[in-house]
Design an enzyme around this catalytic site. Structure first.
Site, mmCIF file in Angstrom:
data_model
loop_
_atom_site.group_PDB
_atom_site.id
_atom_site.type_symbol
_atom_site.label_atom_id
_atom_site.label_comp_id
_atom_site.label_asym_id
_atom_site.label_seq_id
_atom_site.Cartn_x
_atom_site.Cartn_y
_atom_site.Cartn_z
ATOM 1 N N LYS A 83 0.850 -1.197 0.000
ATOM 2 C CA LYS A 83 0.000 0.000 0.000
ATOM 3 C C LYS A 83 0.881 1.241 0.000
ATOM 4 O O LYS A 83 1.785 1.376 0.832
ATOM 5 C CB LYS A 83 -0.862 -0.007 1.264
ATOM 6 C CG LYS A 83 -2.327 0.174 0.997
ATOM 7 C CD LYS A 83 -3.047 0.157 2.331
ATOM 8 C CE LYS A 83 -4.521 0.291 2.120
ATOM 9 N NZ LYS A 83 -5.209 0.476 3.394
HETATM 10 C C1 E4P Z 1 -8.508 0.636 3.678
HETATM 11 O O1 E4P Z 1 -7.731 0.421 2.789
HETATM 12 C C2 E4P Z 1 -8.536 1.915 4.412
HETATM 13 O O2 E4P Z 1 -7.307 2.127 5.034
HETATM 14 C C3 E4P Z 1 -9.669 1.945 5.383
HETATM 15 O O3 E4P Z 1 -10.832 1.463 4.717
HETATM 16 C C4 E4P Z 1 -9.905 3.301 5.995
HETATM 17 O O4 E4P Z 1 -11.105 3.291 6.706
HETATM 18 P P1 E4P Z 1 -11.484 4.466 7.744
HETATM 19 O O5 E4P Z 1 -11.713 5.726 6.969
HETATM 20 O O6 E4P Z 1 -12.748 3.985 8.395
HETATM 21 O O7 E4P Z 1 -10.341 4.576 8.693
#
Ligand code: E4P
Length: 219
Positions: A83
């Site tokens: 990521k």
């Molecule tokens: C996934 O890749 C993201 O990091 C995650 O869905 C973020 O979610 P949030 O906005 O609820 O922290």
């Protein structure tokens, strides 16, 4: 639509995986911190549990830092995806990594143009954050619809992971918009298969079953 689990909690992953619903897992530093465990050990364990892609995020902010970290993370398991945050340095890192065959998930996407840039740079996945966009008073699902249209228009290969999914509506509307994947927090998953009318229906059927004359107990 594919479902990823947005968690690093091993018990949650095992529970949902038993239902055959987990196509992959996404994590971020916040999600990892909740488990209070070593990052590498956690990612390796998750990669062993699920067959699909498992996203693990870099911490570095320069191109060199991101690429160096990504190369290390990519060695942890064959199904690991790195990521990368949506920055100029992130795009350059994605471009380098994609040429090395390292899969990337560009995260923290809040606009169509960001998604388009990430896809064009060679991202395997792009992650628009629906819930956080809604939080600032903009329609997060419109972002998904428009990004999908743009990626289809230009036949870009990046898959859309609908991220920051907070409720059933987000998931259903992202599915209608044609998002390839939704990454779902562990606590939201059970709400996707539950319905109070189902529970009431089962209670009623069992109560009525008691009234049926039985020659012998069959169960
Ligand atoms: C996934 O890749 C993201 O990091 C995650 O869905 C973020 O979610 P949030 O906005 O609820 O922290």
């Amino acid at each position: 639509m594919e479902f990823f689990l947005d968690t690093a909690n091993i018990e949650e992953i095992k529970r949902i995986n038993r239902l055959g619903l987990v196509d992959g897992v996404t994590t971020n530093p916040t999600i990892i911190a909740k488990e209070n465990r070593d990052f590498e050990e956690t990612i390796k364990e998750i990669c062993n549990l699920v067959e699909g892609p498992v996203s693990a995020e870099v911490i570095g902010l320069t191109v060199d830092e991101m690429v160096t970290e990504a190369r290390v993370i990519a060695e942890w398991a064959p199904n690991v995806v790195v990521k990368i945050p949506m920055t100029e340095a992130g795009l350059e890192a994605v471009n380098i990594l994609s040429k090395e065959g390292i899969k990337t998930n560009v995260t923290l996407i809040f606009s169509v143009s960001q998604g388009l840039m990430a896809a064009k740079a060679g991202a395997t996945y792009v992650s628009p954050f629906v819930g956080r966009v809604d939080d600032i008073g903009v329609d997060g699902l419109e972002l998904i619809q428009n990004l999908k249209t743009v990626l289809v228009n230009y036949q870009l290969d990046a898959k859309i992971i609908t991220a920051s999914v907070r409720n059933i509506g987000h998931l259903e509307k992202a599915a209608i918009a044609g998002a390839d994947i939704a990454t779902i927090p562990g606590n939201l998953f059970p709400k996707l298969w539950s319905h109070p009318l189902t529970d009431n229906g089962i209670k009623q059927f069992l109560a009525d079953w008691e009234k049926v004359p039985k020659k012998q107990e069959v169960r």
